[in-house]
Design an enzyme around this catalytic site. Structure first.
Site, mmCIF file in Angstrom:
data_model
loop_
_atom_site.group_PDB
_atom_site.id
_atom_site.type_symbol
_atom_site.label_atom_id
_atom_site.label_comp_id
_atom_site.label_asym_id
_atom_site.label_seq_id
_atom_site.Cartn_x
_atom_site.Cartn_y
_atom_site.Cartn_z
ATOM 1 C CB CYS A 115 -0.966 0.001 1.175
ATOM 2 S SG CYS A 115 -2.132 -1.366 1.097
ATOM 3 C CG HIS A 252 -3.103 3.608 1.629
ATOM 4 N ND1 HIS A 252 -3.625 3.177 0.429
ATOM 5 C CD2 HIS A 252 -3.197 2.572 2.494
ATOM 6 C CE1 HIS A 252 -3.996 1.918 0.569
ATOM 7 N NE2 HIS A 252 -3.756 1.529 1.810
ATOM 8 C CG ASN A 282 -6.572 -0.707 0.949
ATOM 9 O OD1 ASN A 282 -5.860 -0.286 0.044
ATOM 10 N ND2 ASN A 282 -6.098 -1.140 2.104
HETATM 11 O O1 UT7 Z 1 -3.396 -0.599 3.806
HETATM 12 C C1 UT7 Z 1 -3.273 -1.216 5.031
HETATM 13 C C2 UT7 Z 1 -4.195 -2.359 4.958
HETATM 14 N N1 UT7 Z 1 -5.077 -2.652 5.978
HETATM 15 C C3 UT7 Z 1 -5.685 -1.836 6.841
HETATM 16 O O2 UT7 Z 1 -5.435 -0.692 6.941
HETATM 17 C C4 UT7 Z 1 -6.699 -2.451 7.735
HETATM 18 C C5 UT7 Z 1 -6.486 -2.115 9.169
HETATM 19 N N2 UT7 Z 1 -7.504 -2.724 10.012
HETATM 20 C C6 UT7 Z 1 -8.798 -2.412 9.943
HETATM 21 O O3 UT7 Z 1 -9.194 -1.581 9.159
HETATM 22 C C7 UT7 Z 1 -9.756 -3.056 10.925
HETATM 23 O O4 UT7 Z 1 -9.020 -3.813 11.875
HETATM 24 C C8 UT7 Z 1 -10.809 -3.975 10.246
HETATM 25 C C9 UT7 Z 1 -11.775 -3.127 9.469
HETATM 26 C C10 UT7 Z 1 -10.103 -4.943 9.305
HETATM 27 C C11 UT7 Z 1 -11.597 -4.762 11.292
HETATM 28 O O5 UT7 Z 1 -12.168 -3.900 12.244
HETATM 29 P P1 UT7 Z 1 -12.034 -4.232 13.794
HETATM 30 O O6 UT7 Z 1 -12.793 -3.213 14.495
HETATM 31 O O7 UT7 Z 1 -10.565 -4.333 14.099
HETATM 32 O O8 UT7 Z 1 -12.770 -5.634 13.909
HETATM 33 P P2 UT7 Z 1 -12.219 -7.046 14.409
HETATM 34 O O9 UT7 Z 1 -11.246 -7.601 13.423
HETATM 35 O O10 UT7 Z 1 -11.771 -6.927 15.820
HETATM 36 O O11 UT7 Z 1 -13.536 -7.892 14.367
HETATM 37 C C12 UT7 Z 1 -14.639 -7.576 15.219
HETATM 38 C C13 UT7 Z 1 -15.736 -8.565 14.917
HETATM 39 C C14 UT7 Z 1 -15.277 -10.028 14.943
HETATM 40 O O12 UT7 Z 1 -16.337 -10.795 15.491
HETATM 41 P P3 UT7 Z 1 -16.280 -11.288 17.024
HETATM 42 O O13 UT7 Z 1 -15.033 -12.106 17.126
HETATM 43 O O14 UT7 Z 1 -16.229 -10.021 17.832
HETATM 44 O O15 UT7 Z 1 -17.546 -12.051 17.160
HETATM 45 C C15 UT7 Z 1 -15.132 -10.369 13.486
HETATM 46 O O16 UT7 Z 1 -15.316 -11.744 13.226
HETATM 47 O O17 UT7 Z 1 -16.251 -8.333 13.596
HETATM 48 C C16 UT7 Z 1 -16.250 -9.583 12.869
HETATM 49 N N3 UT7 Z 1 -16.072 -9.292 11.465
HETATM 50 C C17 UT7 Z 1 -17.091 -9.020 10.636
HETATM 51 N N4 UT7 Z 1 -18.431 -8.947 10.841
HETATM 52 C C18 UT7 Z 1 -19.178 -8.625 9.784
HETATM 53 C C19 UT7 Z 1 -14.914 -9.238 10.763
HETATM 54 N N5 UT7 Z 1 -15.175 -8.933 9.494
HETATM 55 C C20 UT7 Z 1 -16.518 -8.778 9.381
HETATM 56 C C21 UT7 Z 1 -17.373 -8.469 8.321
HETATM 57 N N6 UT7 Z 1 -18.691 -8.390 8.576
HETATM 58 N N7 UT7 Z 1 -16.929 -8.217 7.077
#
Ligand code: UT7
Length: 325
Positions: A115, A252, A282
């Site tokens: 990225c 980004h 992204n």
């Molecule tokens: O260019 C650099 C590339 N990447 C990034 O910049 C990404 C950086 N990270 C993020 O943007 C965030 O961490 C995410 C958007 C990927 C995730 O958000 P989060 O607030 O960190 O969520 P999490 O991974 O802690 O997941 C929370 C919950 C989980 O469920 P439980 O375990 O609490 O029951 C996940 O399984 O959300 C669930 N979850 C979803 N639910 C619905 C994960 N993905 C999804 C989804 N839809 N697509």
């Protein structure tokens, strides 16, 4: 002392026609429009058509950038193309773009910093210009991340999209001060200890397959905010500017929450931040030139403005670039 500066003489971008909305993602994985918007700010993403390659997107963006710079392909000395989703392992996607543009001279190569790729490519091109080795360089960020997504992993497949953006950098005069027009400085970093926070679980040498993107989202998020704020501050300090001198930040576009948290940390007015993540998701190395082109087309950037580009991605890699427009 007089020196060369790299001035942005044109820009262009291209997005594939097909759009997948969050609602449509609900039919693919167990997710909701509300979850995706609340956690990322993403509403939709563009996806390349079957048979539409990274080089196809890059050629379209490149042609638009050349037209906006009023140059032809044979005026270009060098193509630097940032991608993590090349058409093939080799030759470089840059040489395919070179052929597609009808460019018969010069050189072309790829840069891979995920990225942060566009910042790395821009910094590389800027050094060629400042060394007097190139007069006009086409710098492209182009990706088809849809091809390396695990479409059964809801934690990653909702986050990414395809697209391409390009700029032409042209040599202009410089005095070596922060009053010059063009790229004033770029700042690159990487830390390979974080390789396994954001990676693709395949590759030529390891698995002889392409693999899928894997990410420890929470950790990436945490590192992104602190590293991005630090690398913007580094660019401001280097040029004797403060956050108040910035006219526009082009980050980004990974996640609206990362954009907001970084800007809050830097105490920059949110009205000065380019946001396209809701429409593009992204697009990795393509996201900054896509956003930059949109800002230029909307006349939100004026001659003399101070523009900061910043990105962070797999590796980890991160960087910034400060430009007087
Ligand atoms: O260019 C650099 C590339 N990447 C990034 O910049 C990404 C950086 N990270 C993020 O943007 C965030 O961490 C995410 C958007 C990927 C995730 O958000 P989060 O607030 O960190 O969520 P999490 O991974 O802690 O997941 C929370 C919950 C989980 O469920 P439980 O375990 O609490 O029951 C996940 O399984 O959300 C669930 N979850 C979803 N639910 C619905 C994960 N993905 C999804 C989804 N839809 N697509």
């Amino acid at each position: 002392m007089t020196s060369f500066r790299s001035v942005v003489s044109g820009c262009g971008s291209y997005l594939p026609e097909k759009i997948i909305t969050n609602k449509q993602m609900e039919d693919i994985v167990d997710t909701t429009d509300e979850w995706i918007i609340a956690r990322t700010g993403i509403h939709q993403r563009h996806i390349a058509a079957e048979g539409e390659l990274t080089s196809d997107l890059a050629i379209k963006a490149g042609k638009r950038a050349l037209a906006s710079a009023s140059l032809t392909a044979n005026d270009i000395d060098l193509i630097v193309l940032a991608t993590s989703t090349p058409d093939q392992t080799f030759p470089s996607t840059a040489t395919r773009v070179q052929a597609g543009l009808g460019m018969e001279n010069g050189a072309a190569f790829d840069v891979q910093a995920v990225c942060s790729g566009f910042i790395y490519a821009l910094a590389t091109a800027d050094n060629f210009i400042r060394a007097g080795q190139a007069k006009h360089v086409l710098v492209i960020g182009a990706e088809t991340f849809s091809r390396i997504l695990d479409w059964e992993d809801r934690a990653t497949c909702v986050l990414f999209g395809d697209g391409a953006g390009a700029v032409v950098l042209s040599a202009g005069p410089g005095s070596g001060t922060n009053k010059d027009q063009g790229i004033l400085s770029s700042h690159l970093h990487s830390d390979g200890r974080y390789n396994d926070y954001l990676y693709v679980d395949g590759g030529v040498s390891s698995t002889q397959s392409t693999g899928f993107l894997r990410m420890r989202g929470k950790e990436v998020f945490r590192h992104a905010v602190s590293k991005l704020a630090a690398v913007v501050t580094e660019a401001l300090d280097y040029n004797d500017f403060t956050a108040d001198d910035i006219d526009m930040v082009i980050p980004h576009q990974a996640n609206k929450r990362i954009l907001d948290a970084t800007i809050r940390k830097l105490k920059i007015d949110p009205a000065k931040v380019a946001v396209t993540v809701h429409k593009h998701a992204n697009t990795s190395a393509a996201s900054i030139p896509l956003a930059l082109d949109e800002m230029v087309r909307e006349n939100r950037i004026a001659r003399g403005d101070i523009i900061v580009l910043e990105a962070m991605g797999g590796g980890f890699t991160w960087g910034s670039c400060l430009i007087r427009w």
